[in-house]
Design a protein around this motif. Structure first.
Motif, mmCIF file in Angstrom:
data_model
loop_
_atom_site.group_PDB
_atom_site.id
_atom_site.type_symbol
_atom_site.label_atom_id
_atom_site.label_comp_id
_atom_site.label_asym_id
_atom_site.label_seq_id
_atom_site.Cartn_x
_atom_site.Cartn_y
_atom_site.Cartn_z
ATOM 1 N N GLN A 111 0.795 -1.226 0.000
ATOM 2 C CA GLN A 111 0.000 0.000 0.000
ATOM 3 C C GLN A 111 0.827 1.275 0.000
ATOM 4 O OE1 GLN A 111 -3.409 -0.041 2.774
ATOM 5 N NE2 GLN A 111 -2.829 -2.156 3.198
ATOM 6 N N HIS A 112 1.741 1.397 0.977
ATOM 7 C CA HIS A 112 2.376 2.697 1.197
ATOM 8 C C HIS A 112 3.234 3.140 0.012
ATOM 9 C CE1 HIS A 112 3.853 5.431 4.716
ATOM 10 N NE2 HIS A 112 3.338 6.123 3.721
ATOM 11 N N GLU B 144 1.329 7.965 11.870
ATOM 12 C CA GLU B 144 0.303 6.940 12.041
ATOM 13 C C GLU B 144 0.303 6.382 13.463
ATOM 14 O OE1 GLU B 144 -1.919 6.352 9.829
ATOM 15 O OE2 GLU B 144 -1.015 6.726 7.869
ATOM 16 N N GLU C 39 -1.798 1.388 11.954
ATOM 17 C CA GLU C 39 -2.685 2.087 11.023
ATOM 18 C C GLU C 39 -1.933 2.548 9.779
ATOM 19 O OE1 GLU C 39 -5.107 5.153 12.632
ATOM 20 O OE2 GLU C 39 -6.065 3.798 14.071
ATOM 21 N N TYR C 40 -2.721 2.788 8.729
ATOM 22 C CA TYR C 40 -2.192 3.349 7.491
ATOM 23 C C TYR C 40 -3.300 4.215 6.896
ATOM 24 C CZ TYR C 40 -1.008 3.802 2.604
ATOM 25 O OH TYR C 40 -0.755 4.327 1.367
ATOM 26 N N ARG C 41 -3.245 5.501 7.162
ATOM 27 C CA ARG C 41 -4.239 6.441 6.636
ATOM 28 C C ARG C 41 -3.590 7.789 6.319
ATOM 29 N NH1 ARG C 41 -7.796 8.277 10.029
ATOM 30 N NH2 ARG C 41 -6.548 7.780 11.838
ATOM 31 N N VAL C 42 -3.105 8.460 7.365
ATOM 32 C CA VAL C 42 -2.671 9.848 7.226
ATOM 33 C C VAL C 42 -1.314 10.024 6.553
ATOM 34 C CG1 VAL C 42 -4.100 10.648 9.146
ATOM 35 C CG2 VAL C 42 -1.725 9.952 9.581
ATOM 36 N N SER D 113 -0.549 8.330 3.768
ATOM 37 C CA SER D 113 -0.716 7.841 2.400
ATOM 38 C C SER D 113 -0.488 8.950 1.377
ATOM 39 C CB SER D 113 -2.128 7.271 2.204
ATOM 40 O OG SER D 113 -3.092 8.323 2.214
ATOM 41 N N HIS E 189 -3.658 11.056 0.984
ATOM 42 C CA HIS E 189 -3.847 12.045 2.045
ATOM 43 C C HIS E 189 -2.889 13.223 1.851
ATOM 44 C CE1 HIS E 189 -3.483 13.748 6.184
ATOM 45 N NE2 HIS E 189 -4.798 13.648 6.096
#
Length: 160
Positions: free
Chosen positions: A52-53, A142, A146-149, A151, A154
């Motif tokens: 993902q990253h 993060e 987690e993996y959100r902010v 990315s 983002h």
């Protein structure tokens, strides 16, 4: 305490593969002028980092460039691992793969992660920051697992 928006980046040498060999370059030379998104991963070739990253930044690389923003990936690995990982992920020319082998830069940022429970020692927390002329403008760290902010998506939203 970790680095905060408004703080200048610490001057610490990092490594990368360039011109067929290991090149040591300090953070002032890398990030002292212009705008760069620096994102860090806990480890090259690890699941979230590889699935993902990094792929998110590879897929969106041109959008960053179109906005005049450079992109760099950091991990507490050696430069040969970072080069191999970049090649395996199809990293485009211009997306800089940086090695912080002894976690000196990561520690100077105050963003180290104790991953010894996983047999990985000291690593970088998963984060992304926008750097302008050597100063942190935005920082997104993060929460564990987690993996959100951090990315690419983002970070593109933060650029407007």
């Amino acid at each position: 305490m970790s680095i905060q928006p408004g703080d200048a980046l610490p001057e610490v040498p990092l490594q990368r593969i360039a011109n067929g060999g290991v090149e040591t370059v300090d953070t002032r030379a890398l990030f002292g002028e212009g705008r760069t998104v620096l994102f860090a991963v806990p480890g090259a070739f690890t699941p979230t980092c590889s699935e993902q990253h990094l792929p998110g930044f590879v897929q969106n690389f041109q959008q960053f460039r179109d906005r005049g923003v450079d992109v760099a990936c950091l991990s507490v690995n050696d430069p040969f691992v970072m080069q191999a990982w970049g090649e395996s992920q199809g990293v485009p020319d211009g997306l800089t793969m940086l090695a912080d082998g002894n976690a000196e830069f990561t520690r100077a940022l105050g963003l180290e992660l104790d991953a010894s429970g996983y047999g990985m020692g000291t690593r970088a927390k998963r984060f992304a920051m926008l750097i302008e002329d050597g100063v942190v403008r935005e920082l997104f760290v993060e929460a564990p697992g987690e993996y959100r902010v951090s990315s690419a998506e983002h970070m593109l939203q933060q650029l407007g």
